[in-house]
Design a protein around this motif. Structure first.
Motif, mmCIF file in Angstrom:
data_model
loop_
_atom_site.group_PDB
_atom_site.id
_atom_site.type_symbol
_atom_site.label_atom_id
_atom_site.label_comp_id
_atom_site.label_asym_id
_atom_site.label_seq_id
_atom_site.Cartn_x
_atom_site.Cartn_y
_atom_site.Cartn_z
ATOM 1 N N THR A 1 4.304 -8.749 6.197
ATOM 2 C CA THR A 1 3.891 -8.266 4.885
ATOM 3 C C THR A 1 5.066 -8.121 3.927
ATOM 4 O O THR A 1 5.075 -8.683 2.849
ATOM 5 C CB THR A 1 3.173 -6.898 5.008
ATOM 6 O OG1 THR A 1 2.077 -7.045 5.898
ATOM 7 C CG2 THR A 1 2.679 -6.399 3.666
ATOM 8 N N TYR A 2 6.069 -7.357 4.336
ATOM 9 C CA TYR A 2 7.146 -7.009 3.416
ATOM 10 C C TYR A 2 8.330 -7.981 3.451
ATOM 11 O O TYR A 2 8.964 -8.203 2.438
ATOM 12 C CB TYR A 2 7.637 -5.588 3.687
ATOM 13 C CG TYR A 2 6.579 -4.560 3.365
ATOM 14 C CD1 TYR A 2 6.218 -4.309 2.057
ATOM 15 C CD2 TYR A 2 5.930 -3.861 4.365
ATOM 16 C CE1 TYR A 2 5.243 -3.382 1.740
ATOM 17 C CE2 TYR A 2 4.955 -2.930 4.071
ATOM 18 C CZ TYR A 2 4.622 -2.693 2.753
ATOM 19 O OH TYR A 2 3.654 -1.778 2.448
ATOM 20 N N HIS A 3 8.659 -8.517 4.584
ATOM 21 C CA HIS A 3 9.786 -9.432 4.787
ATOM 22 C C HIS A 3 11.151 -8.770 4.590
ATOM 23 O O HIS A 3 12.164 -9.319 4.996
ATOM 24 C CB HIS A 3 9.692 -10.677 3.902
ATOM 25 C CG HIS A 3 8.378 -11.375 3.999
ATOM 26 N ND1 HIS A 3 7.968 -12.014 5.146
ATOM 27 C CD2 HIS A 3 7.375 -11.505 3.103
ATOM 28 C CE1 HIS A 3 6.768 -12.524 4.947
ATOM 29 N NE2 HIS A 3 6.388 -12.225 3.730
ATOM 30 N N TRP A 4 11.177 -7.643 3.925
ATOM 31 C CA TRP A 4 12.414 -6.894 3.713
ATOM 32 C C TRP A 4 12.029 -5.476 3.354
ATOM 33 O O TRP A 4 11.090 -5.254 2.585
ATOM 34 C CB TRP A 4 13.234 -7.513 2.576
ATOM 35 C CG TRP A 4 14.552 -6.841 2.356
ATOM 36 C CD1 TRP A 4 15.681 -7.033 3.093
ATOM 37 C CD2 TRP A 4 14.873 -5.885 1.360
ATOM 38 N NE1 TRP A 4 16.685 -6.251 2.609
ATOM 39 C CE2 TRP A 4 16.218 -5.526 1.525
ATOM 40 C CE3 TRP A 4 14.161 -5.282 0.337
ATOM 41 C CZ2 TRP A 4 16.865 -4.615 0.737
ATOM 42 C CZ3 TRP A 4 14.811 -4.359 -0.468
ATOM 43 C CH2 TRP A 4 16.143 -4.042 -0.273
ATOM 44 N N MET A 5 12.727 -4.499 3.924
ATOM 45 C CA MET A 5 12.458 -3.099 3.615
ATOM 46 C C MET A 5 13.752 -2.437 3.183
ATOM 47 O O MET A 5 14.778 -2.576 3.843
ATOM 48 C CB MET A 5 11.889 -2.372 4.841
ATOM 49 C CG MET A 5 10.519 -2.821 5.253
ATOM 50 S SD MET A 5 9.976 -1.892 6.714
ATOM 51 C CE MET A 5 8.358 -2.558 6.960
ATOM 52 N N LEU B 1 4.922 -1.646 13.124
ATOM 53 C CA LEU B 1 5.890 -1.590 12.030
ATOM 54 C C LEU B 1 6.644 -2.916 11.900
ATOM 55 O O LEU B 1 6.822 -3.436 10.798
ATOM 56 C CB LEU B 1 6.871 -0.432 12.244
ATOM 57 C CG LEU B 1 7.886 -0.191 11.126
ATOM 58 C CD1 LEU B 1 7.204 0.215 9.838
ATOM 59 C CD2 LEU B 1 8.873 0.870 11.556
ATOM 60 N N LYS B 2 7.037 -3.500 13.037
ATOM 61 C CA LYS B 2 7.744 -4.784 12.996
ATOM 62 C C LYS B 2 6.850 -5.897 12.469
ATOM 63 O O LYS B 2 7.304 -6.751 11.695
ATOM 64 C CB LYS B 2 8.259 -5.156 14.391
ATOM 65 C CG LYS B 2 9.578 -4.510 14.713
ATOM 66 C CD LYS B 2 10.090 -4.750 16.110
ATOM 67 C CE LYS B 2 9.877 -6.083 16.705
ATOM 68 N NZ LYS B 2 10.485 -6.245 18.011
ATOM 69 N N ARG B 3 5.572 -5.892 12.847
ATOM 70 C CA ARG B 3 4.653 -6.907 12.323
ATOM 71 C C ARG B 3 4.473 -6.748 10.820
ATOM 72 O O ARG B 3 4.382 -7.728 10.082
ATOM 73 C CB ARG B 3 3.307 -6.845 13.040
ATOM 74 C CG ARG B 3 3.355 -7.446 14.435
ATOM 75 C CD ARG B 3 1.968 -7.597 15.041
ATOM 76 N NE ARG B 3 1.224 -6.357 15.151
ATOM 77 C CZ ARG B 3 1.374 -5.464 16.125
ATOM 78 N NH1 ARG B 3 2.254 -5.682 17.096
ATOM 79 N NH2 ARG B 3 0.648 -4.373 16.160
#
Length: 94
Positions: free
Chosen positions: A44-48, A37-39
């Motif tokens: 991928t997302y840089h921000w959630m 999840l951290k990777r």
């Protein structure tokens, strides 16, 4: 831990007694999941958005559960899970 009591398929390992594995119960699986999840967050997302955190967690739960499959099988499983599901943009914003 009180927050996990009553969950299905939950077992505890008491590290204070020097025990770190009890049959299938150990922390390695969760550490592997949180690492994945951290990777995804950093790579991928840089921000959630917390509003959609359940969606991110479900996505990475699926990835984690399919990690033993070959790439083509992982893609097939992902596509199979998408069939019949839509997320219209207006629902994403509300």
């Amino acid at each position: 831990m009180p927050s996990y009591r009553g969950l299905p398929n939950h077992a505890m390992v008491r590290h204070s007694t020097g025990k770190y594995v009890q049959e299938q119960a150990h922390v390695n699986g969760m550490e592997s999941f949180w690492g994945l999840l951290k990777r995804g967050y950093h790579g991928t997302y840089h921000w959630m958005n917390w509003k959609h955190m359940d969606r991110y967690v479900r996505e990475f739960t699926g990835r984690h559960n399919a990690r033993s499959l070959h790439t083509a099988a992982q893609i097939s499983e992902m596509v199979r899970g998408m069939v019949g599901k839509r997320l219209p943009y207006k629902d994403l914003l509300t």
